[in-house]
Write an enzyme that holds these catalytic residues in place. Sequence first.
Site: not given
Ligand code: CA
Length: 314
Positions: A11, A246
């Site tokens: 995303d 992340h």
């Molecule tokens: Ca992501």
Amino acid sequence: MATKKMILDLDTGVDDAMAIAYALAAPEADLIGITSAYGNTLVDTAAQNSLKLLEVLGATDVPVFLGESHSSTSDSFQTMEISKAIHGQNGIGDVELPLAERALENKSAVDFIIESAHNFGEDLIIVPTGPLTNLAAAFEKDPEINKLIGNITIMGGALTVPGNVTPYTEANINQDLAAADFVFKKAKNLVMVGLDVTLQTLLTKKETAQWRQLGTKKAQVFADIFDYYIDAYYNLDINKDGAALHDPLAVGVAVDPDLVTLLPINMQVTTDDGRTIGDLSRLKDPVKNNFAAVAIDPQNYLDRFMEYMLKVLS
Ligand code: CA
């Protein structure tokens, strides 16, 4: 040893951008495609961001596929205000990049995942860093592929620390609880790289300044994108010591699991409150198909991250 083939399911926001660069630099796997997810931004924006970033990095041979536009339990998706605040209105730190010359592939993300599972099987690594909607849809469309895919390493979840959306729920899991639960239970080998470890790997402007010193256009673009994120973390009081890596950590663990300590535990996602915890019904099963990253040597990973980023941004 056959070279591993990697699909990133993104995303595409700021840390996803870093995941693309890291995957291109990693010698352990070939990036064979990027599938697009909604989450940090709308799915169309995420797909265009991926195309643009691949062009910035000169990787115009990596195809990009459009994925599902909303969760498996809703009819539509709107980007959350907090996502815009963290990733910028355009998802990539409000850094304006030229329109991509290439177009998206005609094939859907779901069909590309299914086809790749059959083509590469055990050698295929899928790294979803957003909601698990595309993967769940692929598992539903072709119920054989969950047994074929060698490794799924997700960025998402939180086992030993609180969530970042609610006290229990991490943001990617939160987007589609049912899809996440389905994928955890169906996957043959799923590694969860969650907040337990990603919140320990922080990048600061000291490191992005090293990218700028390379003097290349792509280094400047990536530093500008990540500096937006560092400022957002600071201004929103998420973390004043740096911003979490992340998604690139998930890519790192996907190609080198020794970067973290993995706890073998069959997991579930509770669909009422979004916890990623042990699944009581599978707790005694001698076969573990989920592994949660619970500890990391952050400096060891940061050294690797900088080595790969300095290589790919040169
Ligand atoms: Ca992501």
